[in-house]
Design a protein around this motif. Structure first.
Motif, PDB file in Angstrom:
ATOM      1  N   LEU A   4       0.833  -1.208   0.000  1.00 27.83           N
ATOM      2  CA  LEU A   4       0.000   0.000   0.000  1.00 27.83           C
ATOM      3  C   LEU A   4       0.865   1.253   0.000  1.00 27.83           C
ATOM      4  CD1 LEU A   4      -2.805   1.253   0.126  1.00 27.83           C
ATOM      5  CD2 LEU A   4      -2.683   1.112   2.625  1.00 27.83           C
ATOM      6  N   ILE A   5       1.924   1.246   0.804  1.00 33.53           N
ATOM      7  CA  ILE A   5       2.818   2.408   0.863  1.00 33.53           C
ATOM      8  C   ILE A   5       3.462   2.654  -0.498  1.00 33.53           C
ATOM      9  CG2 ILE A   5       4.982   3.283   1.841  1.00 33.53           C
ATOM     10  CD1 ILE A   5       4.227   1.830   4.442  1.00 33.53           C
ATOM     11  N   VAL A   6       3.893   1.556  -1.142  1.00 27.86           N
ATOM     12  CA  VAL A   6       4.534   1.687  -2.456  1.00 27.86           C
ATOM     13  C   VAL A   6       3.547   2.209  -3.496  1.00 27.86           C
ATOM     14  CG1 VAL A   6       5.576   0.395  -4.362  1.00 27.86           C
ATOM     15  CG2 VAL A   6       6.266  -0.081  -2.002  1.00 27.86           C
ATOM     16  N   VAL A   7       2.335   1.669  -3.477  1.00 29.92           N
ATOM     17  CA  VAL A   7       1.345   2.016  -4.501  1.00 29.92           C
ATOM     18  C   VAL A   7       0.863   3.459  -4.370  1.00 29.92           C
ATOM     19  CG1 VAL A   7      -0.994   1.530  -5.306  1.00 29.92           C
ATOM     20  CG2 VAL A   7       0.591  -0.352  -4.867  1.00 29.92           C
ATOM     21  N   VAL A   8       0.617   3.916  -3.144  1.00 30.93           N
ATOM     22  CA  VAL A   8       0.079   5.266  -2.968  1.00 30.93           C
ATOM     23  C   VAL A   8       1.139   6.340  -3.175  1.00 30.93           C
ATOM     24  CG1 VAL A   8      -1.699   4.481  -1.370  1.00 30.93           C
ATOM     25  CG2 VAL A   8       0.467   5.323  -0.460  1.00 30.93           C
ATOM     26  N   SER A   9       2.417   5.954  -3.171  1.00 22.84           N
ATOM     27  CA  SER A   9       3.471   6.934  -3.404  1.00 22.84           C
ATOM     28  C   SER A   9       3.332   7.497  -4.814  1.00 22.84           C
ATOM     29  CB  SER A   9       4.851   6.292  -3.236  1.00 22.84           C
ATOM     30  OG  SER A   9       5.005   5.772  -1.936  1.00 22.84           O
ATOM     31  N   PRO A  10       3.426   8.817  -4.963  1.00 21.83           N
ATOM     32  CA  PRO A  10       3.245   9.410  -6.294  1.00 21.83           C
ATOM     33  C   PRO A  10       4.332   8.989  -7.267  1.00 21.83           C
ATOM     34  CG  PRO A  10       4.083  11.025  -4.732  1.00 21.83           C
ATOM     35  CD  PRO A  10       3.717   9.814  -3.935  1.00 21.83           C
ATOM     36  N   GLY A  11       3.921   8.676  -8.476  1.00 18.08           N
ATOM     37  CA  GLY A  11       4.851   8.286  -9.521  1.00 18.08           C
ATOM     38  C   GLY A  11       4.253   8.621 -10.870  1.00 18.08           C
ATOM     39  N   ALA A  12       4.922   8.215 -11.934  1.00 20.66           N
ATOM     40  CA  ALA A  12       4.465   8.554 -13.279  1.00 20.66           C
ATOM     41  C   ALA A  12       3.085   7.965 -13.571  1.00 20.66           C
ATOM     42  CB  ALA A  12       5.476   8.073 -14.311  1.00 20.66           C
TER      43      ALA A  12
END
Length: 203
Positions: free
Chosen positions: A10-18
């Motif tokens: 969840l932490i990885v997914v919600v982190s903003p990215g392209a």
């Protein structure tokens, strides 16, 4: 599957990215339907990296400095191109008052390129998944596939929520030219920042 894996994912997914940025821009630019397709394509874009990690191709990429650098700088160039296209109000990220629908194949192509030209994603999977699978597990590959499936499902849900929220405030954005200019500049700056971050990353 552990709670630790779910929380980390969840932490990885919600982190903003392209991918998240693209989905939000699709929601603002063309509405809820486009944002859901963008979320789906971003999720499917994980598959090549997942396969690379499970088959060990990510290890080869990690070991070859030249291969990593070539793919990395192609990714940087593509992110800068997306920033330029956003400023020029072209491409899938254009925020317009009408809902002109760009062919889905064009959106899919853009997202596939964005994902494939990110070598860190393959290496992330290569380093991330084995932490939650015992080294001597007889069913290691099925377990990694299961964890990858959960990662993809969570990615789709989170990105879809991002996109639907953006679509919900779309009318407030497109009806105010000053806000539209600010949004285009913000998206372009975000893509430049992502490109700079990728350029500075090491294997």
């Amino acid at each position: 599957m552990t709670v630790e894996f779910l929380i980390t994912t969840l932490i990885v997914v919600v982190s903003p990215g392209a991918g998240a940025l693209y989905t939000i821009a699709a929601g603002l630019g063309r509405g809820a339907r486009a944002s859901l397709w963008a979320a789906l394509f971003c999720t499917l874009g994980i598959v090549p990296h997942m396969i690379a990690a499970i088959t060990g191709l990510a290890a080869i990429l990690h070991a070859s400095a030249m291969a990593f650098e070539i793919i990395k700088y192609l990714g940087v160039a593509y992110l800068l191109y997306m920033a330029w296209a956003t400023l020029r109000e072209t491409g899938s990220l254009a925020v317009k008052a009408d809902e002109a629908r760009k062919p889905l194949k064009d959106m899919a192509t853009e997202i596939i390129l964005m994902n494939l030209l990110n070598p860190k994603l393959s290496i992330f999977f290569f380093a991330f998944l084995p932490q939650f699978v015992p080294a001597d597990a007889p069913d290691a590959v099925p377990q990694m596939l299961q964890l990858s499936g959960v990662f993809m499902m969570m990615t789709f849900v989170v990105f879809a929520l991002y996109g639907l929220f953006a679509a919900a405030i779309r009318n407030q954005v497109v009806s105010r030219p000053a806000i539209m200019v600010w949004m285009r500049r913000s998206f372009a700056a975000a893509f430049v920042a992502l490109g700079a971050k990728l350029a500075l990353t090491q294997r």
